[in-house]
Design an enzyme around this catalytic site. Structure first.
Site, PDB file in Angstrom:
ATOM      1  N   GLN A 249      -2.360  -0.279   9.894  1.00 18.07           N
ATOM      2  CA  GLN A 249      -2.592  -1.568  10.088  1.00 18.07           C
ATOM      3  C   GLN A 249      -1.232  -2.654   8.603  1.00 18.07           C
ATOM      4  OE1 GLN A 249      -5.275  -4.624  11.081  1.00 18.07           O
ATOM      5  NE2 GLN A 249      -6.881  -2.773  11.955  1.00 18.07           N
ATOM      6  N   LYS A 265      -3.799  -7.765   1.608  1.00 19.38           N
ATOM      7  CA  LYS A 265      -4.297  -7.964   3.615  1.00 19.38           C
ATOM      8  C   LYS A 265      -4.233  -9.177   3.803  1.00 19.38           C
ATOM      9  CE  LYS A 265      -6.766  -3.204   3.705  1.00 19.38           C
ATOM     10  NZ  LYS A 265      -7.926  -2.864   3.959  1.00 19.38           N
ATOM     11  N   GLU A 286      -8.387  -5.266  10.749  1.00 21.06           N
ATOM     12  CA  GLU A 286      -9.005  -5.627   9.731  1.00 21.06           C
ATOM     13  C   GLU A 286      -9.032  -6.904   8.938  1.00 21.06           C
ATOM     14  OE1 GLU A 286      -7.417  -2.728   6.596  1.00 21.06           O
ATOM     15  OE2 GLU A 286      -7.810  -1.186   8.302  1.00 21.06           O
ATOM     16  N   ALA A 369      -6.858  -6.964  -3.167  1.00 20.50           N
ATOM     17  CA  ALA A 369      -7.690  -5.974  -4.087  1.00 20.50           C
ATOM     18  C   ALA A 369      -6.829  -5.517  -5.118  1.00 20.50           C
ATOM     19  CB  ALA A 369      -8.206  -4.582  -3.379  1.00 20.50           C
ATOM     20  N   ALA A 370      -7.554  -5.168  -6.532  1.00 24.88           N
ATOM     21  CA  ALA A 370      -6.500  -4.761  -7.599  1.00 24.88           C
ATOM     22  C   ALA A 370      -6.731  -3.254  -7.203  1.00 24.88           C
ATOM     23  CB  ALA A 370      -7.317  -4.912  -8.828  1.00 24.88           C
ATOM     24  N   PHE A 371      -5.695  -2.974  -7.740  1.00 22.88           N
ATOM     25  CA  PHE A 371      -5.366  -1.147  -8.043  1.00 22.88           C
ATOM     26  C   PHE A 371      -6.044  -0.265  -8.585  1.00 22.88           C
ATOM     27  CE2 PHE A 371      -0.972   0.044  -5.556  1.00 22.88           C
ATOM     28  CZ  PHE A 371      -0.980  -0.627  -4.896  1.00 22.88           C
ATOM     29  N   ASP A 438     -16.328   2.703   9.896  1.00 23.32           N
ATOM     30  CA  ASP A 438     -15.215   3.023   9.705  1.00 23.32           C
ATOM     31  C   ASP A 438     -15.697   3.779   8.825  1.00 23.32           C
ATOM     32  OD1 ASP A 438     -12.551   3.341  10.540  1.00 23.32           O
ATOM     33  OD2 ASP A 438     -11.774   2.296   9.532  1.00 23.32           O
ATOM     34  N   GLU A 443     -13.744   8.340  -1.600  1.00 23.88           N
ATOM     35  CA  GLU A 443     -13.616   9.039  -3.174  1.00 23.88           C
ATOM     36  C   GLU A 443     -14.223   9.421  -4.087  1.00 23.88           C
ATOM     37  OE1 GLU A 443      -8.941   7.272  -3.814  1.00 23.88           O
ATOM     38  OE2 GLU A 443      -8.315   7.060  -1.758  1.00 23.88           O
ATOM     39  N   ASP A 458     -11.604  -0.084   1.078  1.00 19.59           N
ATOM     40  CA  ASP A 458     -11.204  -0.106   2.624  1.00 19.59           C
ATOM     41  C   ASP A 458     -12.577  -0.409   3.588  1.00 19.59           C
ATOM     42  OD1 ASP A 458      -9.804  -0.265   4.170  1.00 19.59           O
ATOM     43  OD2 ASP A 458      -9.231   1.596   5.215  1.00 19.59           O
TER      44      ASP A 458
END
Length: 567
Positions: A249, A265, A286, A369-371, A438, A443, A458
């Protein structure tokens, strides 16, 4: 001969009269529509926002802009003829063809659209559980964070326990540390410099967030930088936009004036829309509000493993279309029949005019969302979730058919030592409370080896169903029957009336710009699912004993003594 000439003249006159009548018949509706156009244009949108540009002149402006910038304009006519059939993209995205033909009917429909939109807004608020709303003068959230379970201290941090050494490791745009309002225009993207010359307090909030990451947490409980970063996500000027590669998406990468970045998003469904029962977990949309709610839930559970996420109302024209350099994204913008600005981008599945994202008329909600730090500066390792689903319509995963599957996992590195298996249990509880099926990968930061927390990235497929509890998500917990003592105690605390999870979530989410973030029944589902988690743990304790199920060592001590693996 004279009669023949008169007959020809008569025929010619009849022909001219017929042509004139046909021309008048063709022109009359157009003249009527042109006369009615100002009235329709003034009330063609039932929302309170006004387009930043006149929709009917947008195609001409776009063509001029394309000519000036050297971009091709051959797609303009085709794009303006596109339309969106996605019912969830906009509450007022209905065809106006019949409205134009009848001015009286137009006003009636427009009034009805306005009423529908207002009823929809009230529906979300009215169906929220009023008991969950924060009480004036009393903050359940503040009381929770003052509880001893939320006051546990971390062990002393060494250079090996922090992601960055501020004086030597971090390299970034030099002007970013001087002033958070420093403009991006003219900056060289590859221009870096060491940071040892500036005090950390002068850094932009996104960089301070990166510096604060350590072996045990993404951010600390009391650090004000988190709240400041949430404000930046909502207020910082967007200077560039690009599509994120990969994924089923559409997701956009937004860059801000202070050089920070966020993953955007956009809104695809309204809050009360529930995932249909026949949908597979991998084919669901999403949700932008699920990303926001996941961050708040993660913080209330005291995991602090979700990067900060905030909701923002974005102007699709000024803040996306006009600043993007991504030609593929730019070409997918069009005006819908309802005079709303829409785009669809490029992705694996849901990127087409049938799944277009439309504004009201050019305003659209989304989560930002902050990187995390760039992979070139802080490498991350991706792990396959041992309880990953098959992502197949007919096949089942091994854990779904083998009740002793956890015994095999316990003997496999990195789950055979340290706290990784217990972290998987935390993630399982987190996903079950959201209803997220999902979770295929997770990580960790490579620098910390195997002795570190799991990053909960996510979360867009959470909060899809409020009337159904997917008990299969709890398979890791019921099969392994293990949990951290701190997690178990906090779950028990959140089940008490004075610290009710739904009430805490309602209060926390009220601070977001897009409040109400969750539909009322989703908040009620949190309390119900929490009781189910505690029931599974109670069954485990009854079967295997408290000492075997609950990790009895202090969490910080277990982290100190656990093997740290290769760095």
């Amino acid at each position: 001969m004279i009669l023949f000439r008169k007959f020809r003249v008569l025929i010619l006159m009849v022909f001219l009269i017929a042509c004139t009548m046909h021309i008048m018949i063709d022109l009359l509706p157009k003249l009527e529509r042109r006369a009615a156009a100002p009235s329709v244009g003034n009330s063609g949108c039932s929302c309170s926002h006004k387009p930043s540009e006149e929709p009917k002149s947008w195609g001409k402006q776009r063509a001029m802009s394309a000519a000036e910038s050297g971009w091709p304009n051959k797609h303009t006519l085709r794009i303006l003829q596109d339309f969106s059939n996605e019912p969830s993209s906009n509450l007022t995205s209905h065809s106006l063809e019949k409205i134009i033909g009848d001015k009286t009917e137009a006003f009636k429909r427009l009034e009805q659209f306005a009423k529908d939109a207002e009823v929809q807004k009230r529906l979300i608020k009215d169906k929220s559980d009023s008991k969950n709303l924060p009480v004036k003068g009393f903050s359940r959230l503040s009381a929770l964070f003052e509880h001893p379970l939320y006051k546990m201290e971390l062990p002393p941090l060494t250079d090996e326990d922090t992601l960055f050494n501020v004086n030597t490791d971090i390299r970034f745009y030099p002007k970013a540390t001087e002033n958070q309002e420093w403009p991006r225009e003219g900056a060289e993207e590859d221009e870096y410099a060491p940071t040892g010359e500036s005090a950390a307090d002068s850094y932009p909030n996104w960089l301070r967030f990166h510096i604060g990451i350590n072996r045990y947490e993404l951010y600390s409980r009391q650090d004000p930088v988190t709240d400041e970063l949430l404000k930046d996500l909502v207020t910082q000027r967007i200077t560039s936009v690009a599509m994120k590669s990969g994924g089923t998406q559409l997701k956009l990468i937004l860059t801000f004036q202070n050089y920070g970045q966020a993953l955007f998003k956009p809104m695809k469904q309204t809050r009360e829309q529930e995932t249909p029962p026949d949908f597979f977990y991998f084919s669901d949309f999403e949700r932008h509000n699920a990303e926001i709610a996941a961050f708040h839930l993660d913080r209330i559970l005291d995991f602090r493993r979700v990067p900060p996420v905030a909701g923002r109302l974005v102007n699709m024209t000024k803040e996306i279309r006009d600043v993007t350099r991504d030609k593929k994204l730019w070409r997918t913008f069009f005006i819908s029949p309802a005079n709303n600005v829409c785009f669809y981008g490029e992705c694996s599945y849901y990127c087409s005019t049938e799944h277009a994202l439309c504004g009201k008329p050019d305003q659209i909600e989304g989560s930002l969302a902050a990187f995390l730090p760039d992979l070139a500066l802080a490498k991350r390792k991706t792990w396959r979730n041992p309880w990953r689903r098959s992502y197949h319509k007919r096949k089942k995963a091994e854990w779904e058919v083998d009740p002793d599957y956890c015994d095999e996992v316990k003997q496999t590195p990195p789950y055979d030592t340290g706290t990784r298996l217990l972290d998987i249990m935390d993630m399982t509880i987190f996903d079950f409370l959201m209803g997220n099926m999902d979770r295929h990968h997770y990580e960790t930061f490579e620098k910390f080896g195997n002795d570190t927390f799991i990053i909960h990235l996510d979360n867009g497929r959470g909060f899809g169903k409020y009337s159904h509890d997917e008990v299969s998500i709890l398979a890791p917990l019921s099969q392994c029957c293990r949990v951290k003592r701190s997690t178990y105690q906090r779950l028990q605390l959140l089940a008490k009336e004075e610290y009710k999870l739904s009430g805490l979530m309602a209060e926390s989410l009220e601070r977001d710009r897009l409040a109400p973030v969750l539909f009322g029944p989703h908040l009620q589902a949190l309390d119900r699912r929490l009781r189910l988690v505690l029931q599974v743990l109670a069954d485990c304790i009854e079967k295997e004993g408290y000492a075997s199920v609950v990790e009895d060592l202090d969490e910080d001590s277990s982290r100190r003594t656990a093997p740290r693996g290769a760095r």
